[in-house]
Design a protein around this motif. Structure first.
Motif, PDB file in Angstrom:
ATOM      1  N   ASP A 145      -0.129  -3.385   6.459  1.00 39.54           N
ATOM      2  CA  ASP A 145      -0.616  -2.841   7.701  1.00 39.54           C
ATOM      3  C   ASP A 145      -2.050  -3.523   7.807  1.00 39.54           C
ATOM      4  O   ASP A 145      -3.117  -2.763   8.273  1.00 39.54           O
ATOM      5  CB  ASP A 145      -0.877  -1.356   7.523  1.00 39.54           C
ATOM      6  N   TRP A 162      -6.956   4.077   7.760  1.00 36.74           N
ATOM      7  CA  TRP A 162      -7.098   5.392   7.200  1.00 36.74           C
ATOM      8  C   TRP A 162      -8.252   5.618   5.938  1.00 36.74           C
ATOM      9  O   TRP A 162      -8.797   6.524   5.660  1.00 36.74           O
ATOM     10  CB  TRP A 162      -5.900   5.684   6.384  1.00 36.74           C
ATOM     11  N   HIS A 213      -7.318  -0.507   5.586  1.00 34.62           N
ATOM     12  CA  HIS A 213      -6.227   0.238   5.925  1.00 34.62           C
ATOM     13  C   HIS A 213      -6.121   1.499   5.052  1.00 34.62           C
ATOM     14  O   HIS A 213      -6.187   2.785   5.564  1.00 34.62           O
ATOM     15  CB  HIS A 213      -4.877  -0.410   6.303  1.00 34.62           C
ATOM     16  N   HIS A 263       0.898  -1.194   0.029  1.00 37.48           N
ATOM     17  CA  HIS A 263      -0.064   0.021  -0.025  1.00 37.48           C
ATOM     18  C   HIS A 263       0.907   1.120  -0.018  1.00 37.48           C
ATOM     19  O   HIS A 263       1.922   1.119  -0.015  1.00 37.48           O
ATOM     20  CB  HIS A 263      -0.961  -0.072   1.318  1.00 37.48           C
ATOM     21  N   ASP A 269       1.888   3.658   2.079  1.00 37.69           N
ATOM     22  CA  ASP A 269       2.518   4.071   3.018  1.00 37.69           C
ATOM     23  C   ASP A 269       3.713   3.530   2.885  1.00 37.69           C
ATOM     24  O   ASP A 269       4.821   4.276   3.718  1.00 37.69           O
ATOM     25  CB  ASP A 269       1.898   3.926   4.264  1.00 37.69           C
ATOM     26  N   ASP A 270       4.176   2.380   2.444  1.00 31.03           N
ATOM     27  CA  ASP A 270       5.168   1.720   3.072  1.00 31.03           C
ATOM     28  C   ASP A 270       6.351   1.638   1.569  1.00 31.03           C
ATOM     29  O   ASP A 270       6.913   0.538   1.407  1.00 31.03           O
ATOM     30  CB  ASP A 270       5.180   0.447   3.426  1.00 31.03           C
TER      31      ASP A 270
HETATM   32 FE   LIG Z   1       0.258   2.050   6.282  1.00 29.81          FE
END
Ligand SMILES: [Fe+2]
Length: 285
Positions: free
Chosen positions: A218, A237, A200, A145, A147-148
């Motif tokens: 996550d 989120w 997420h 995703h 974020d990572d």
């Molecule tokens: Fe995340």
């Protein structure tokens, strides 16, 4: 480089210490749970390592820390640089060198005869480039995703690797080579099943390897203290209702390992893992 002038108060006296730049990402507590503990807002040294093995674990945590918050005053330090990527099981490794750009998220590596995989991204470091090269390079980079993603673009350029990302996460790596549009599941290759798990984030995906190892980003993690699976509701989120649905869909799959981006990894017999997942789904409902 950790700063002696910014020590957190809770550190016990001794060579290892944590400073106040810690982002409380959990990396050190996963690598050296006997040495580092959680104060609530940051990690601290609760016990100085005693045995050589504990010292190795603490040094690995020092190296893996995404923000350089761990120090070691000892003049003689074990060299653990070449320990990373760190074998977890068979052909699966934990990369170490977590990146602050991915909030200290874990990344993983698979060696495979049809080409190696990187799952999410560590910091881009010449050392890791050398190690990945020695292990046969990288063919695919699976991005769970947005974020990572950290330095996925640099690893893709270095190795000519193809990044896989869901269309709903594409803004995080817009030049990604393979964009996934599926809404549920994609049998990408023998041994590799992509399962789309919105919640997420909207386009979150997990990767099931050999029906044994689930790379969960996550979406899902394991709590060794409680021997339970959990999801991060306070860090959801997109939609907790969607994440609950995605979690229930995972009950259709068998796996033994949960390797999380944030949070601990878990290894349980398949039947036990499924029980734990059922319990989590019930709690989420
Ligand atoms: Fe995340």
């Amino acid at each position: 480089m950790a700063d002696e002038k910014k020590l957190v108060n809770e550190n016990v006296p001794g060579n290892f210490f944590v400073d106040r730049t810690c982002i409380n990402c959990d990396t050190c507590r996963q690598l050296a749970p006997d040495v580092f503990a959680d104060q609530g807002e940051y990690s601290y040294v609760r016990t100085q390592p005693v045995s050589p093995l504990e010292e190795v674990h603490a040094m690995r945590a020092l190296l893996a820390c995404p923000v350089g918050s761990i120090g070691n005053r000892s003049k003689i330090k074990p060299n653990v640089m070449d320990d990373f990527p760190l074998p977890i099981t068979d052909d699966v490794y934990y990369c170490g060198f977590n990146s602050a750009a991915s909030y200290g998220g874990n990344s993983f590596f698979i060696t495979h005869p049809e080409g190696n995989w990187l799952i999410d991204s560590p910091k881009y470091l010449p050392h890791l480039v050398r190690r990945f090269t020695a292990l046969g390079g990288i063919k695919y980079i699976f991005l769970t995703h947005r974020d990572d993603v950290a330095d996925a673009d640099k690893y893709a350029a270095e190795f000519g690797a193809q990044r896989l990302i869901h269309r709903d996460e594409l803004s995080a790596q817009p030049e990604s080579e393979i964009v996934i549009d599926e809404r549920e599941q994609l049998d990408f290759a023998p041994d590799f099943k992509i399962i789309v798990t919105p919640g997420h984030t909207r386009g979150h995906m997990v990767l099931l390897y050999k029906n044994t190892v689930l790379f969960t980003g996550d979406h899902l993690a394991y709590d060794p203290d409680d021997d339970s699976l959990y999801a991060h509701e306070s860090h959801c989120w997109y939609s907790w209702a969607e994440q609950t649905k995605s979690m229930r869909r995972l009950l259709a799959y068998d796996f033994e390992w949960v390797l999380a981006g944030h949070g601990n990894r878990g290894h349980l017999p398949r039947e036990r893992m499924k029980e734990k997942l059922s319990e989590l789904v019930a709690r989420m409902h």
